[in-house]
Design an enzyme around this catalytic site. Structure first.
Site, mmCIF file in Angstrom:
data_model
loop_
_atom_site.group_PDB
_atom_site.id
_atom_site.type_symbol
_atom_site.label_atom_id
_atom_site.label_comp_id
_atom_site.label_asym_id
_atom_site.label_seq_id
_atom_site.Cartn_x
_atom_site.Cartn_y
_atom_site.Cartn_z
ATOM 1 N N ARG A 159 40.085 -16.356 -5.396
ATOM 2 C CA ARG A 159 39.992 -15.790 -6.749
ATOM 3 C C ARG A 159 38.569 -15.311 -7.056
ATOM 4 O O ARG A 159 38.376 -14.202 -7.527
ATOM 5 C CB ARG A 159 40.437 -16.825 -7.785
ATOM 6 C CG ARG A 159 40.355 -16.320 -9.223
ATOM 7 C CD ARG A 159 41.005 -17.307 -10.188
ATOM 8 N NE ARG A 159 40.754 -16.957 -11.577
ATOM 9 C CZ ARG A 159 41.391 -16.011 -12.251
ATOM 10 N NH1 ARG A 159 42.344 -15.297 -11.637
ATOM 11 N NH2 ARG A 159 41.106 -15.759 -13.516
ATOM 12 N N ASP A 169 26.908 -19.707 -14.891
ATOM 13 C CA ASP A 169 27.322 -20.612 -13.828
ATOM 14 C C ASP A 169 26.083 -21.145 -13.093
ATOM 15 O O ASP A 169 25.143 -20.399 -12.809
ATOM 16 C CB ASP A 169 28.229 -19.864 -12.854
ATOM 17 C CG ASP A 169 28.887 -20.779 -11.845
ATOM 18 O OD1 ASP A 169 28.177 -21.256 -10.932
ATOM 19 O OD2 ASP A 169 30.093 -21.012 -11.955
ATOM 20 N N ASP A 220 15.289 27.191 -4.096
ATOM 21 C CA ASP A 220 14.321 27.118 -5.182
ATOM 22 C C ASP A 220 13.365 28.307 -5.066
ATOM 23 O O ASP A 220 13.455 29.107 -4.139
ATOM 24 C CB ASP A 220 13.562 25.790 -5.113
ATOM 25 C CG ASP A 220 12.990 25.370 -6.464
ATOM 26 O OD1 ASP A 220 12.752 26.261 -7.298
ATOM 27 O OD2 ASP A 220 12.780 24.168 -6.682
ATOM 28 N N ARG A 263 8.684 12.438 -7.719
ATOM 29 C CA ARG A 263 9.848 12.648 -6.863
ATOM 30 C C ARG A 263 9.646 13.824 -5.910
ATOM 31 O O ARG A 263 9.936 13.713 -4.728
ATOM 32 C CB ARG A 263 11.092 12.862 -7.723
ATOM 33 C CG ARG A 263 12.377 13.007 -6.904
ATOM 34 C CD ARG A 263 13.610 12.893 -7.777
ATOM 35 N NE ARG A 263 14.828 13.136 -7.026
ATOM 36 C CZ ARG A 263 15.462 12.243 -6.278
ATOM 37 N NH1 ARG A 263 14.966 11.032 -6.159
ATOM 38 N NH2 ARG A 263 16.581 12.548 -5.636
ATOM 39 N N SER A 318 -15.220 16.817 24.688
ATOM 40 C CA SER A 318 -16.132 15.817 24.137
ATOM 41 C C SER A 318 -17.073 16.449 23.123
ATOM 42 O O SER A 318 -17.547 17.576 23.303
ATOM 43 C CB SER A 318 -16.953 15.181 25.261
ATOM 44 O OG SER A 318 -16.167 14.328 26.041
ATOM 45 N N GLY A 319 -17.342 15.705 22.061
ATOM 46 C CA GLY A 319 -18.230 16.180 21.016
ATOM 47 C C GLY A 319 -17.548 17.052 19.987
ATOM 48 O O GLY A 319 -18.111 17.339 18.930
ATOM 49 N N HIS A 329 -23.214 11.440 24.109
ATOM 50 C CA HIS A 329 -23.138 11.463 25.577
ATOM 51 C C HIS A 329 -23.141 12.882 26.138
ATOM 52 O O HIS A 329 -23.355 13.085 27.336
ATOM 53 C CB HIS A 329 -21.910 10.672 26.066
ATOM 54 C CG HIS A 329 -20.610 11.420 25.966
ATOM 55 N ND1 HIS A 329 -19.740 11.248 24.925
ATOM 56 C CD2 HIS A 329 -20.037 12.333 26.787
ATOM 57 C CE1 HIS A 329 -18.672 12.014 25.100
ATOM 58 N NE2 HIS A 329 -18.830 12.689 26.236
ATOM 59 N N ASP A 347 -21.916 6.973 19.621
ATOM 60 C CA ASP A 347 -21.744 8.217 20.373
ATOM 61 C C ASP A 347 -21.619 9.406 19.423
ATOM 62 O O ASP A 347 -20.568 10.064 19.324
ATOM 63 C CB ASP A 347 -20.515 8.112 21.273
ATOM 64 C CG ASP A 347 -20.446 9.244 22.296
ATOM 65 O OD1 ASP A 347 -21.489 9.881 22.532
ATOM 66 O OD2 ASP A 347 -19.354 9.458 22.839
#
Length: 800
Positions: A172, A158, A426, A439, A750-751, A612, A655
């Site tokens: 239909r 079609d 399992d 999977r 920091s660091g 820093h 830094d």
């Protein structure tokens, strides 16, 4: 990727398309299909199995499963679109690409998808049915048209494309709304756009997603397989209003793409009116108040807050009135508020599941040790990575793998987030993976033991290629195992790999796999089986079986003997660490012993920290380093203290700095270097990473002991949005944190290290650098990106 392969994923909920070893098929490891119509064959290769499917006469073969070890081939009439796909070890599932297509080429005579709704929303009548309409076209009259079930088809070519008889007695037949495979347009915000436009609206050519030049980014195709980041095509992986891409221009980091909206009807969702599942993207209820009680701003207005989350930009997200919604893949429904001082907040929308520990609840597990007892059905730890290093899929998600192991179906299995669990009894905890071609896999977990102390062996890097034949142990799944064990777990002697008796086989021989060590009859893992080495047996009744080979122990970089909690905290808002579970953490102190910064041991004589942290003095004698302690007071017998010999600051002004210790530390179970990242490696967006430190806790508890917190990496593109850090984050920096706040690094941290777990070890990816406050909403922490400085680090260590 060719047009057909790209089209397979168009609008599909399940898509496992990938490169495969059989042309015309998509491959998924660890899967098989439950179907009544199937036939079994004995074949030597997967290609022979594919030939059996192509030549099948008993039915239309749409897929097949192949077991390499057994050389079994099962041809199947159905595929994953119509039948249940199950987990099965050692099986590989192949599907014909043509039957995965959910779009049409030309008239769509070859369309074999699963759409069954017409353009006006009517349900299709089954092709073999006689009511409400007596059909002229039936499965008998058109046997090659694949008139299965009530799926849209075009058996008579079609001109209008696929159609069906309807279940409406007054209509239909009608054409179906199946999109074109070649139409370059977007539905909604283009999250499912899979076209090939690769030029932006301003004329810039797109940068390949698998490239880091000219722009570094965290949208790594291999780490985000559900985003289909192919070639340099425009995509929308982060909930923007429409597809975009990084550009090949050094002056323009990224740009939107100009792709028209489709004229076809967008996909429908089932609205959730009273509750929210997962992140709440389908919530369409009328809650319009935030968690703190603030009234929501209407989505269509720009006051008091300007924004681009408008109904025009997000046409499929239900942005009606001022109701709480989740248009951009946030953690849960939210809204802009009518309070000018509070831009946005999350809303309190009830979860659609009443299961304890629902996946969208950031509950900290109660089990201290990240190991499992028995078969692991009671495991409640935080591991979310498989034995081969793959990221686990969220249990409540159906992508990339559709399944029935959901929190609703297994309410007592604690199927939270993407954490490893064993809902079906399992042999060990497992998860579905984020790799569309695999999977499921067992998780990277060991059984709990009663032994608290592990034997110490000399430190050193893990073998690069294979285990020494003298060491009868395996690394990971044991694909590099070359030890002498030649007996299965049940005590049966192995058959020689070159022998064909008592079991004939052609899949794994010294000739077919010359690099897999298949000489003699020793256990090997030539197919990278996640369960470990195996062999063909000398028992005529058992073709093959696994071998019992222990994991290699030892003190290797990034592999602490005390497994960390890895708490997903809400250090600020985190949890107290298990003592010595982060053995690379150091305390940088003044000579008088006051802790003020953190750091990371990367070599027996070198520490990584922030530049820093060294501003108070340029003299190494002003500092000292403490290692091997859990408390800030550092009174443990395991403490090691070192003065500094040298400080080396990164010459470009970043830094980050290196500290050379006066003498090497003693490597043991409480002092151990972390692993270094590959040069220029960019941590993928949304990767869960961990920060540790003795810093300011702002009243959340745990003062004086090492704390930890886990949160996701945030792509710089998002972090630099005006409402976040507004362009302050540079390419040699990275962001991490919870957008809603609640956990963060802070003063005194920091660091210190930002470490990420990958390939069964911890790798330092960031050095704690700066932030706008501590744990504030929309203000994630910023870290120096270590992978940008690997050359400088290597050069400094070698020349000093």
């Amino acid at each position: 990727m060719d047009l057909l392969t790209a089209a397979l994923c168009f609008g599909a909920l399940l898509c496992s398309v990938s490169a495969t070893d059989v042309d015309g098929y998509s491959k998924t490891e660890g899967a098989w299909i439950l179907s009544l119509h199937k036939r079994q064959y004995s074949v030597n290769t997967v290609a022979e199995c594919a030939a059996k499917c192509n030549e099948e006469t008993a039915f239309t073969c749409k897929s097949f499963t192949y077991v390499a070890k057994d050389q079994d081939c099962w041809t199947v009439e159905a595929n994953s679109k119509t039948e249940m796909v199950l987990r099965r070890s050692s099986m590989t599932y192949y599907e014909k690409n043509e039957y995965l297509l959910e779009c049409v080429n030309g008239l769509g005579t070859d369309y074999r998808g699963t759409k069954f709704i017409t353009k006006t929303g009517k349900t299709c009548q089954r092709w073999e049915a006689k009511t409400p309409h007596k059909p002229n076209i039936t499965p008998q009259s058109h046997p090659r048209a694949d008139l299965d079930s009530n799926f849209c088809r075009n058996p008579d070519a079609d001109s209008g494309g696929p159609w069906c008889y309807t279940t409406d007695p007054n209509q239909r037949w009608e054409h179906c709304n199946v999109p074109s495979c070649t139409e370059e347009c977007i539905q909604c915000s283009g999250e499912n756009y899979r076209g090939k436009i690769s030029t932006t609206e301003n004329g810039f050519t797109c940068q390949r997603w698998d490239s880091q030049k000219p722009h570094n980014h965290g949208y790594i195709p291999s780490a985000l397989p559900d985003k289909y980041l192919e070639e340099n095509y425009c995509r929308n992986p982060d909930g923007d209003p429409r597809p975009w891409c990084f550009t090949t221009s050094t002056s323009k980091r990224w740009d939107f793409c100009s792709i028209p909206r489709c004229t076809s009807v967008p996909p429908t969702i089932v609205p959730e009116l009273t509750c929210a599942s997962r992140e709440g993207t389908a919530y369409r209820g009328t809650i319009a108040v935030t968690e703190s009680g603030k009234t929501c701003q209407r989505w269509s207005t720009q006051t008091p807050h300007k924004h681009n989350r408008s109904p025009d930009n997000y046409p499929c997200k239900g942005l009606d009135n001022n109701y709480c919604r989740n248009p951009d893949n946030e953690r849960q429904p939210w809204c802009y508020t009518t309070d000018p001082s509070t831009r946005w907040e999350y809303c309190t929308v009830p979860s659609c599941t009443n299961a304890p520990g629902a996946p969208d609840e950031p509950v900290i597990p109660t089990e201290d040790d990240d190991c499992y007892v028995g078969d692991g059905t009671t495991y409640r730890g935080v591991t979310s990575e498989t034995i081969s290093g793959k990221k686990c899929q969220i249990w409540s998600s159906m992508t990339p793998h559709s399944h029935q192991k959901t929190p609703q179906n297994f309410p007592n299995a604690d199927l939270r987030r993407n954490l490893c669990r064993n809902p079906d009894g399992d042999r060990a905890p497992w998860c579905y993976t984020m790799d569309p071609t695999v999977r499921w896999e067992y998780c990277n977990l060991e059984k709990c033991t009663t032994t608290t102390e592990a034997p110490l062996i000399a430190a050193g890097p893990p073998p690069a290629t294979q285990t020494s034949p003298e060491i009868d142990c395996k690394i990971g799944s044991g694909d590099t195992y070359r030890g002498p064990t030649s007996m299965t777990t049940t005590g049966v002697m192995c058959q020689a790999w070159s022998a064909q008796s008592p079991h004939e086989h052609n899949s794994f021989t010294p000739e077919t796999h010359p690099t897999k060590g298949l000489d003699g009859n020793s256990c090997r893992n030539p197919d990278n089986d996640v369960n470990g080495p195996w062999c063909y047996t000398t028992d005529r009744n058992k073709k093959w079986d696994y071998c019992k080979i222990p994991d290699c122990g030892g003190l290797n970089c990034g592999s602490p003997l005390v497994k960390p909690k890895r708490c997903f905290g809400r250090i600020v808002g985190g949890c107290v660490s298990k003592p010595h579970s982060w053995p690379w953490q150091i305390s940088l102190r003044t000579r008088s012993g006051i802790h003020f910064c953190g750091g990371t041991l990367i070599h027996p004589q070198w520490v990584l920290t922030a530049k820093h942290c060294l501003e108070r003095s340029t003299r190494p004698s002003a500092y000292k380093v403490i290692l091997g302690t859990h408390t800030e007071r550092a009174t443990e017998p395991s403490k090691q203290e070192r003065a500094l010999e040298k400080m080396v600051l990164e010459p470009g002004g970043a830094d980050i700095a290196l500290l050379k210790l006066e003498s090497p530390v003693t490597i043991n179970d409480k002092v151990l270097p972390v692993c270094m990242p590959d040069k220029d490696y960019i941590v993928p967006s949304r990767t869960e990473c961990y920060v540790t430190g003795w810093g300011e806790t702002q009243g959340t508890g745990g003062d004086g002991v090492l704390k930890e917190t886990g949160f996701p990496v945030i792509e710089n593109k998002i972090c630099n949005r005006p409402s976040y850090l507004n362009g302050r984050v540079k390419d040699h920096e990275m962001c991490a944190g919870n957008i809603e706040g609640g956990s963060d690094s802070c003063q005194g941290d920091s660091g210190g290290p930002l470490v990420c777990y990958a390939q069964n070890k911890y790798v330092v990816q960031g050095v704690t650098s700066w932030g706008l406050g501590c744990a504030n909403p929309m203000k994630p922490g910023v870290y120096a990106r270590v992978s940008k400085f690997t050359d400088w680090i290597d050069r400094t260590i070698k020349t000093n």
